[in-house]
Write an enzyme that holds these catalytic residues in place. Sequence first.
Site, short mmCIF file in Angstrom:
data_model
loop_
_atom_site.label_atom_id
_atom_site.label_comp_id
_atom_site.label_asym_id
_atom_site.label_seq_id
_atom_site.Cartn_x
_atom_site.Cartn_y
_atom_site.Cartn_z
N LYS A 152 -8.43 -32.34 93.94
CA LYS A 152 -7.11 -32.19 94.54
C LYS A 152 -6.09 -33.02 93.79
O LYS A 152 -6.42 -34.07 93.23
CB LYS A 152 -7.13 -32.67 96.00
CG LYS A 152 -7.83 -31.80 97.00
CD LYS A 152 -7.77 -32.43 98.37
CE LYS A 152 -8.49 -31.61 99.42
NZ LYS A 152 -7.82 -30.33 99.70
N ARG A 211 -15.69 -24.72 104.92
CA ARG A 211 -16.33 -23.50 105.43
C ARG A 211 -17.84 -23.51 105.19
O ARG A 211 -18.59 -22.85 105.91
CB ARG A 211 -15.67 -22.28 104.80
CG ARG A 211 -15.84 -22.12 103.31
CD ARG A 211 -14.78 -21.23 102.68
NE ARG A 211 -13.46 -21.84 102.75
CZ ARG A 211 -12.35 -21.24 102.33
NH1 ARG A 211 -12.39 -20.03 101.82
NH2 ARG A 211 -11.19 -21.86 102.42
#
Length: 486
Positions: free
Chosen positions: A263, A338
Amino acid sequence: MSLVLAHAASAPERASQVFILSHGSTELPAAAAGDLSAEARQYVSASLADDQKLVHLNHFSHHHYFVVLAQKPTPGQVAEALRRSGHTLHGQLKAEKVAEVFIHNLSENADAGLLLAEGLAMTAYHFEGYKTDEKSRKAPTLTKVSLVGEAASEARLAELEGLLQGVFLARDLVNAPLNKLNAVQLAERIAEAGDRAGYTTDILDLPKIEALRMGGLLAVNLGSPEPPTFSILEWKPEGARNEKPYVLVGKGVVFDTGGLSLKPTPNSMDMMKCDMAGGAAVAGTLFALAKNNVPLHVIGLVPATDNRPGGLAYAPGDVLTMHSGLTVEVKNTDAEGRLLLADALSFAKKYEPELVIDLATLTGAAVRALATEASASMGTAEPATMQKLTEAGYAVHERLVEFPLWDEYADHIKSDIADLSNLGKGEAGHISAAKFLERFIEGYPWIHLDIAGPAYLTAAESYRGKGGTGTGVRLLYEFFQMVLGA
């Protein structure tokens, strides 16, 4: 809670008091004017006639505040206006260094006192943090809020306090940094909270997670020097009204660097301690349910790890075999939440649940769609169940916006070499993430809540404050109350 909520038969002489008045009030009721001079009554009446919503009288030794109900089209909006009035009132009480205040409800809204107290208490929340300078660690001035007479019963006040303790537990967990709350410490904190509230916690360690072949959780953990955990929280009171349990699943990524798909920072990685807000909400909800002895059997699942690029970190192009047996091609290691959730949702099948609800700070797409004002909801549950959860969201102002899970979105997560990819297209990322999770649902109704927007605020906003908000706890508690009332 640092702020005590209490019931009082009456307010003592020269006490600081708050009077909640009906919308449109221009004259003070006798109960609010008894010890005021004629000049003071005239001042308040003039202020009310001028449509002021919060009127303050400073008697130097004590204070009187008059809060006027807002006129709104729905009960939920009226309730939210009262919470926000509590936030505004807290600012004045803090400025005047008021230590204790007594609330009288003189309006037609029976819950007005509780709602104002809720806004006060949520505003009063303060994360203790790790400051060592005594000057910066001053104790809050306001320490006690008493509701007078019929403003609220002792039972309703105790219930509100139990609920707020759950919210503040979630906030505390979200606000803690990684070096104070890794996956093991998160599981331990959840278990300690269960000991206080009354729910049980079973913590699965690395060998047990490996034995269960939770390929998603294990893959995300590969780059970490610290082991993962999988916490199973259970509240099963005697006389529970549901035969099949409700299961709550919360994403527990205690810090997300993005892994090898690193990130950017600032304004992305630097606040990723909040990526376990879903798991925190599950813990907070179980705490509130147990503390208030709500007669429902509810199970919480919190898979936890951090996501780092070190060591044997999983890489784009890897293929994982999940707990369900499905294979997943990793297109981006920053789509890690997820993977944890998928294993937990597959594991949830063993409970033959009435309903499964997962909560996760899952996608930036949900933030772009809704900002911090709402969470995205999707799922396979019956429309009536989805509607009930939506109504609960409006009641507590943790609003939900439902998005579709049309078959066409399955094309977004196709893989050439595995059953599915962990990354969708650039568009509708919150939907493709939910579509990914849907593949791991089997035999039970399910709702997915993407709370990425409202779970953590970088600037203070009314009673939600700054930092972790505890989003999800009040929503789910209200939903379960509606379930009981159905």
